[in-house]
Design a protein around this motif. Structure first.
Motif, mmCIF file in Angstrom:
data_model
loop_
_atom_site.group_PDB
_atom_site.id
_atom_site.type_symbol
_atom_site.label_atom_id
_atom_site.label_comp_id
_atom_site.label_asym_id
_atom_site.label_seq_id
_atom_site.Cartn_x
_atom_site.Cartn_y
_atom_site.Cartn_z
ATOM 1 N N PHE A 148 0.710 -1.050 0.035
ATOM 2 C CA PHE A 148 0.015 -0.187 -0.076
ATOM 3 C C PHE A 148 0.781 1.333 -0.083
ATOM 4 N N LYS A 149 0.583 2.167 -0.867
ATOM 5 C CA LYS A 149 1.207 3.586 -0.986
ATOM 6 C C LYS A 149 0.370 4.524 -0.849
ATOM 7 N N ALA A 150 0.735 5.886 -0.167
ATOM 8 C CA ALA A 150 0.221 6.949 -0.035
ATOM 9 C C ALA A 150 0.821 8.012 0.057
ATOM 10 N N SER A 151 0.309 9.011 -0.355
ATOM 11 C CA SER A 151 0.810 10.518 -0.197
ATOM 12 C C SER A 151 -0.357 11.320 0.442
ATOM 13 N N VAL A 152 -0.388 11.764 1.335
ATOM 14 C CA VAL A 152 -1.588 12.444 2.153
ATOM 15 C C VAL A 152 -1.256 13.632 2.719
ATOM 16 N N LYS A 153 -2.221 14.408 2.823
ATOM 17 C CA LYS A 153 -2.032 15.670 3.802
ATOM 18 C C LYS A 153 -2.612 15.354 5.262
ATOM 19 N N VAL A 154 -1.947 15.880 6.369
ATOM 20 C CA VAL A 154 -2.131 15.990 7.750
ATOM 21 C C VAL A 154 -2.145 17.231 8.377
ATOM 22 N N ILE A 155 -2.906 17.198 9.417
ATOM 23 C CA ILE A 155 -2.979 18.574 10.140
ATOM 24 C C ILE A 155 -2.196 18.359 11.265
ATOM 25 N N LYS A 156 -1.009 19.266 11.680
ATOM 26 C CA LYS A 156 0.009 19.245 12.618
ATOM 27 C C LYS A 156 -1.071 19.318 13.836
ATOM 28 N N GLY A 157 -0.954 18.173 14.988
ATOM 29 C CA GLY A 157 -1.466 18.581 16.250
ATOM 30 C C GLY A 157 -2.863 18.198 16.305
ATOM 31 N N LEU A 158 -3.318 17.485 15.266
ATOM 32 C CA LEU A 158 -4.970 17.235 15.055
ATOM 33 C C LEU A 158 -5.377 16.571 16.241
ATOM 34 N N SER A 159 -4.580 15.531 16.658
ATOM 35 C CA SER A 159 -5.289 14.961 17.909
ATOM 36 C C SER A 159 -5.421 15.580 19.151
ATOM 37 N N SER A 160 -4.736 16.632 19.276
ATOM 38 C CA SER A 160 -4.788 17.673 20.419
ATOM 39 C C SER A 160 -5.812 18.405 20.158
ATOM 40 N N ILE A 161 -5.956 18.860 18.997
ATOM 41 C CA ILE A 161 -7.329 19.916 18.711
ATOM 42 C C ILE A 161 -8.442 19.224 18.883
ATOM 43 N N LEU A 162 -8.554 18.106 18.422
ATOM 44 C CA LEU A 162 -9.779 17.306 18.672
ATOM 45 C C LEU A 162 -10.325 16.937 19.950
ATOM 46 N N GLY A 163 -9.370 16.978 20.723
ATOM 47 C CA GLY A 163 -9.378 16.565 22.110
ATOM 48 C C GLY A 163 -10.163 17.922 22.924
ATOM 49 N N LEU A 164 -10.060 18.978 22.484
ATOM 50 C CA LEU A 164 -10.132 20.203 23.031
ATOM 51 C C LEU A 164 -11.346 21.072 22.111
ATOM 52 N N ILE A 165 -11.592 21.036 20.879
ATOM 53 C CA ILE A 165 -12.444 21.852 20.381
ATOM 54 C C ILE A 165 -13.865 21.177 20.441
ATOM 55 N N SER A 166 -14.928 22.268 20.433
ATOM 56 C CA SER A 166 -16.231 21.873 20.615
ATOM 57 C C SER A 166 -16.687 21.559 19.405
ATOM 58 N N ILE A 167 -17.933 20.873 19.187
ATOM 59 C CA ILE A 167 -18.346 20.215 18.244
ATOM 60 C C ILE A 167 -18.676 21.516 17.096
ATOM 61 N N GLU A 168 -19.315 22.657 17.813
ATOM 62 C CA GLU A 168 -19.670 23.881 17.042
ATOM 63 C C GLU A 168 -18.625 24.587 16.428
ATOM 64 N N LYS A 169 -17.379 24.416 17.319
ATOM 65 C CA LYS A 169 -16.304 25.348 16.591
ATOM 66 C C LYS A 169 -15.614 24.501 15.448
ATOM 67 N N LEU A 170 -15.438 23.092 15.634
ATOM 68 C CA LEU A 170 -15.168 22.276 14.702
ATOM 69 C C LEU A 170 -16.028 22.580 13.146
ATOM 70 N N ILE A 171 -17.213 22.831 13.532
ATOM 71 C CA ILE A 171 -18.024 22.846 12.247
ATOM 72 C C ILE A 171 -17.671 24.336 11.627
ATOM 73 N N LEU A 172 -17.640 25.496 12.465
ATOM 74 C CA LEU A 172 -17.241 26.766 12.163
ATOM 75 C C LEU A 172 -15.933 26.578 11.290
ATOM 76 N N TRP A 173 -14.855 25.873 11.979
ATOM 77 C CA TRP A 173 -13.629 25.710 11.199
ATOM 78 C C TRP A 173 -13.758 24.983 9.766
ATOM 79 N N ILE A 174 -14.588 24.164 9.707
ATOM 80 C CA ILE A 174 -14.917 23.419 8.543
ATOM 81 C C ILE A 174 -15.525 24.381 7.494
ATOM 82 N N HIS A 175 -16.508 25.374 8.010
ATOM 83 C CA HIS A 175 -17.128 26.215 7.137
ATOM 84 C C HIS A 175 -16.284 27.085 6.508
ATOM 85 N N PHE A 176 -15.335 27.710 7.213
ATOM 86 C CA PHE A 176 -14.353 28.653 6.605
ATOM 87 C C PHE A 176 -12.993 27.945 5.981
#
Length: 403
Positions: A148-176
């Protein structure tokens, strides 16, 4: 040359930090204004800047702060997650106090400043993708070889972000964040994925690695979230559609729901996992203690079976009529048949499932794992002749005969 000389000067003369950054930005900004809009700074060139604390930090390791139009949104979303070290300093600290804020914003993008998060590209040489491979194999219902080969985008510190961000702010992030939205689109994400079967085969339509990580790391179970106002109680978390920032930025309910769908939520009950269906059924005794509204969910659950042909294997409680009313029973203790109607005296021993007749009785028995009433043999254990009642019944029959 401007950038390399500035970095050298920052190392050799720490006391001249502010002056060096100001002079560098003024020169680069002047050059930026002379360039064609399509001209880009090479990715390999990393520009130093100052964060909100006044410390030197590479620009591509920071995000916009509230001093800039985009940064007002960034700080709304990440004010409880990022620190002052993560946000770029004010225009004045960069030597651009009197310039147009939008031009300064575009200039900072040009030198590598991130809008909302830090995106990086990695390959199988940087990370073991076998868990991601198994995720795609299950999602696409195909066998994906371990080669299996892959070249992908990742978000630095995503695990920490997801542990702290509210669902509403996650949606606002995706919106913008257009980059994040693209990566959540199974048809449009930029991830390149291949597996070996006789030759190397590309997977064009698939969840991106970022989408996989969000569903793996987030405390919110998006894949089993049902976007249906009538059944909001079945979800493990709720969305506050009235958050002030949704109103401020005109983020509509339909827009929020569409973002939830991007994350893996479902519009249709039949698209939920069978484990979620079992969970919902087991919520019914608390939701409807008298059992009177449970048929609607049971019918939706059966429709799930008709579409997916997956039976319930987990232990569930189902409402059944014991002759006195509806009560929850273990599925192994109740009965059902489309064609047989038991007298109430027998329901105590054979509780009848609360499901409408002529609505797929055979399938209901198979799916819910309940007992088939038609297979029950009822035998007369004893009898007693009552002559007086026989006589009275005979006399009644005589009265019914025509004269």
């Amino acid at each position: 040359k401007i950038i390399s000389e500035s970095r050298t000067r920052l190392k050799e003369s720490p006391s001249l930090i502010n002056q060096t950054v100001i002079e560098m930005n003024q020169c680069l900004f002047h050059n930026f204004l002379q360039l064609n809009d399509d001209t880009k700074l090479p990715d390999a060139i990393r520009v130093p800047g100052l964060n909100k604390n006044g410390n030197v930090k590479l620009v591509d390791e920071m995000v916009f702060s509230g001093y800039y139009p985009i940064g007002k949104i960034t700080e709304t979303i990440f004010n409880d997650i990022y620190t002052a070290n993560d946000f770029i300093g004010a225009p004045a600290s960069l030597g651009l106090p009197d310039q147009d804020e939008h031009e300064v914003q575009e200039y900072l993008k040009w030198i590598g400043l991130n809008e909302y998060a830090i995106y990086e590209s990695i390959t199988e040489e940087d990370k073991n993708f076998q868990d991601y491979r198994l995720y795609l194999s299950k999602e696409l219902n195909v066998n994906i070889d371990a080669r299996f080969k892959a070249s992908v985008k990742v978000i630095k510190g995503l695990s920490s972000i997801l542990g702290l961000i509210s669902i509403e702010k996650l949606i606002l992030w995706i919106h913008f964040d257009g980059t994040l939205r693209r990566q959540l689109n199974d048809s449009e994400n930029n991830d390149f994925v291949q597996y070996f079967f006789r030759t190397w085969n590309s997977i064009q339509i698939k969840s991106s690695y970022i989408k996989y990580e969000i569903n793996k790391l987030s405390p919110y179970g998006f894949m089993d979230y049902l976007v249906d106002e009538r059944y909001g109680w079945v979800n493990n978390f709720a969305i506050d559609y009235r958050k002030y920032f949704f109103k401020e930025h005109e983020v509509s309910k339909s827009r929020i729901d569409s973002i939830l769908i991007m994350l893996g939520a479902k519009y249709d009950f039949s698209d939920l996992s069978i484990d979620k269906v079992a969970e919902i059924i087991n919520m019914l005794p608390e939701r409807y203690p008298n059992g009177k509204k449970t048929q609607t969910i049971y019918k939706r659950a059966l429709a799930h079976y008709k579409e997916n042909q997956i039976v319930l294997e987990k232990d569930i409680l189902l409402f059944a009529d014991d002759g006195e009313g509806l009560k929850p029973y273990n599925k192994n203790d109740i009965y059902f048949s489309d064609n047989i109607k038991l007298p109430k005296q027998l329901m105590k021993n054979f509780p009848v499932f609360n499901f409408p007749t002529r609505s797929g009785g055979v399938e209901a028995i198979s799916f819910f794992g309940i007992n088939d009433l038609s297979t029950i043999q009822i035998e007369l254990a004893s009898s007693r002749v009552l002559p007086e009642l026989n006589q009275r019944f005979s006399e009644f029959l005589e009265l019914l005969k025509p004269i």
